[in-house]
Each structure stands twice: as structure tokens, then as C-alpha cells.
Motif scaffolding. Structure first.
Motif, mmCIF file in Angstrom:
data_model
loop_
_atom_site.group_PDB
_atom_site.id
_atom_site.type_symbol
_atom_site.label_atom_id
_atom_site.label_comp_id
_atom_site.label_asym_id
_atom_site.label_seq_id
_atom_site.Cartn_x
_atom_site.Cartn_y
_atom_site.Cartn_z
ATOM 1 N N ARG A 285 -9.963 -25.481 55.598
ATOM 2 C CA ARG A 285 -9.190 -24.597 56.469
ATOM 3 C C ARG A 285 -9.489 -24.879 57.931
ATOM 4 O O ARG A 285 -8.592 -24.840 58.785
ATOM 5 C CB ARG A 285 -9.498 -23.135 56.128
ATOM 6 C CG ARG A 285 -8.744 -22.112 56.969
ATOM 7 C CD ARG A 285 -7.234 -22.299 56.891
ATOM 8 N NE ARG A 285 -6.692 -21.893 55.599
ATOM 9 C CZ ARG A 285 -5.673 -22.515 55.004
ATOM 10 N NH1 ARG A 285 -5.109 -23.568 55.577
ATOM 11 N NH2 ARG A 285 -5.216 -22.110 53.854
ATOM 12 N N PRO B 236 -5.250 -26.090 59.420
ATOM 13 C CA PRO B 236 -4.857 -24.687 59.341
ATOM 14 C C PRO B 236 -3.688 -24.431 58.392
ATOM 15 O O PRO B 236 -3.489 -23.296 57.949
ATOM 16 C CB PRO B 236 -4.465 -24.351 60.792
ATOM 17 C CG PRO B 236 -5.168 -25.367 61.628
ATOM 18 C CD PRO B 236 -5.201 -26.610 60.805
ATOM 19 N N VAL C 123 -10.352 -18.058 54.396
ATOM 20 C CA VAL C 123 -9.825 -19.218 53.674
ATOM 21 C C VAL C 123 -8.300 -19.180 53.584
ATOM 22 O O VAL C 123 -7.644 -20.214 53.599
ATOM 23 C CB VAL C 123 -10.458 -19.301 52.271
ATOM 24 C CG1 VAL C 123 -9.830 -20.421 51.453
ATOM 25 C CG2 VAL C 123 -11.962 -19.517 52.378
ATOM 26 N N ARG C 124 -7.754 -17.997 53.435
ATOM 27 C CA ARG C 124 -6.302 -17.808 53.253
ATOM 28 C C ARG C 124 -5.760 -18.663 52.098
ATOM 29 O O ARG C 124 -4.843 -19.465 52.269
ATOM 30 C CB ARG C 124 -5.545 -18.118 54.541
ATOM 31 C CG ARG C 124 -5.804 -17.123 55.658
ATOM 32 C CD ARG C 124 -4.967 -17.385 56.878
ATOM 33 N NE ARG C 124 -5.452 -18.532 57.641
ATOM 34 C CZ ARG C 124 -4.781 -19.649 57.797
ATOM 35 N NH1 ARG C 124 -3.595 -19.824 57.226
ATOM 36 N NH2 ARG C 124 -5.294 -20.647 58.523
#
Length: 230
Positions: free
Chosen positions: A138, A142, A164-165
Motif C-alpha cells: 500500500r 496507493p 491497508v484498504r
């Protein structure tokens, strides 16, 4: 039933040696929607396909990959260990899940992500591993699609998910039931599981509502999925 992604674990390892180009091609030919590969770096920084830290199990050479240059790897395996760039070229048109074993640092992660970009494969590659490696991914990219591996029945910490998304949460299949699947979906993630190899386990997971199954028996999974959804 959800549209379940069939992921071939290291290619088609019951028929062809894992993490090799013939194994990846065999899996795709047997219906895989995606192939999972393990990627590590050679001493001179070339990302290659290998799960273990050494070449002993698959190639009968008890030397750490990290101690060998890319040229040396090709020599001792007679070209059997593919570079990541070659694997991405061989799987053109298919999704690729890149697993990052061995706790790679930011340098290694950056090099792997750079190769994915150089090959124009960002749109079909996603990354899989535990929290440290996925935090590194990440940080480097992005926009990367991430499958965060989680090994506890308890939910991941909210702060970790925010950092982390992940698009996916990736669980060992024995941990997964309907309640866990429902919780993952409520939290806004897709659920992937690894590596059930029996029809009974696959059938249970499909009924539980998983979104992706990674297996060593991709032909069995595809046949079962297609029969249940026809």
C-alpha cells in the motif's frame, strides 16, 4: 450463489511442477479465472516465482534463493524458475494473485510492483500476504488491489483495515463459515479462501457465500462451481 472466482494455487501443481510457466498455462487451460503465484527476489533483485526460501524442495538445490543471482538460478534449474515478467506475459488475459512469502521489505515490494507496472499488468494483478507485506504494498502503490491474509477468526483491527484498504480478506478455508462470510461482507470486503482440495470442502464454502476459492485442484473447483450455478 455469488459469482465465485476460481484461483489456481501456484498453477496446476498436481499435474505440473508448481510456480512454473507450464503449470500456469495448464491451470488457465483448465478454467482458472486467476492464478496465484509466489514471488521472491534473487540476490541481484530479479523477482522470480518460488514459494520456499531455498530451491531444495522443487529443484533439489539446497541454496537460499537470496544467495543466487538470476543467472545462477537459471543455470541450476535449467531455466525452470520463471521471472515474474515472464509469468505475467504467459498469463496475459488472466488475473494474477501475487503472494509475497518471507516477509519482504519495502525494497523487494517496490521492485515487484515496478515489474508489474513495466509489464502493464496493474489492472489484472492483486497482492496477497499478511499485514506487514500488504502495508508495504500500500505504501508503494496507493491504488493496488490487496487481499489481506488473516489467520484468526477474530476480525482484523479497524486501524489495520484503514491503513491497508484491502478489497479482499483472505482466510484459511477451515476458519470460514456463513457467519464469518456475512461479517466480511458487512465490513465492505470480498472474501477469499485458501486452499480447499476436496469437493466436500469446496461445496461447503460455496454455500457459505465466499467470493473466491484458491485451490490446487482447479479443474475440480471449476466443474463443481459450474454445476451448482447452471
Amino acid at each position: 450463489m455469488r459469482n465465485v472466482t476460481a484461483v489456481a494455487h501456484r498453477g496446476d501443481p498436481y499435474r505440473v511442477r508448481e510456480n512454473t510457466l507450464p503449470s500456469l498455462r495448464s491451470a488457465i487451460g483448465r478454467g482458472a479465472d486467476a492464478v496465484e503465484i509466489d514471488v521472491r527476489l534473487t540476490r541481484d533483485g530479479v523477482p522470480v516465482l518460488l514459494h520456499d526460501a531455498t530451491l531444495e524442495r522443487l529443484w533439489d538445490h539446497d541454496r537460499p534463493l537470496a544467495s543466487l543471482t538470476w543467472d545462477e538460478v537459471r543455470e541450476v534449474t535449467d531455466g525452470g524458475v520463471p521471472a515474474l515478467a515472464d509469468a505475467l506475459a504467459a498469463t496475459e488475459g488472466s488475473r494474477v494473485m501475487i503472494d509475497l512469502p518471507g516477509a519482504p521489505g519495502e525494497r523487494a515490494v517496490r521492485r515487484i510492483v515496478d515489474v508489474v507496472r513495466e509489464q502493464g499488468a496493474e489492472g489484472r494483478v492483486y497482492y496477497c500476504a499478511g499485514a506487514p507485506a500488504m502495508l508495504a504494498v500500500r505504501g508503494v502503490d496507493p491504488d493496488a488491489e490487496i487481499a489481506l491474509t488473516h489467520t484468526s477468526h477474530a476480525p482484523p483491527r479497524a486501524g489495520l483495515l484503514d491503513a491497508v484498504r484491502p478489497r479482499w480478506l483472505n482466510y484459511r478455508f477451515s476458519l470460514v463459515d456463513r457467519a464469518l462470510a456475512d461479517r466480511v461482507h458487512r465490513d465492505g470486503c470480498l472474501l477469499s479462501v485458501w486452499t480447499p482440495d476436496t469437493r466436500r470442502s469446496m461445496r461447503r464454502l460455496l454455500a457459505a457465500g465466499v467470493d473466491s476459492v484458491t485451490t490446487n485442484r482447479i479443474d475440480v473447483l471449476c466443474a463443481l462451481r459450474d454445476r451448482l450455478t447452471s
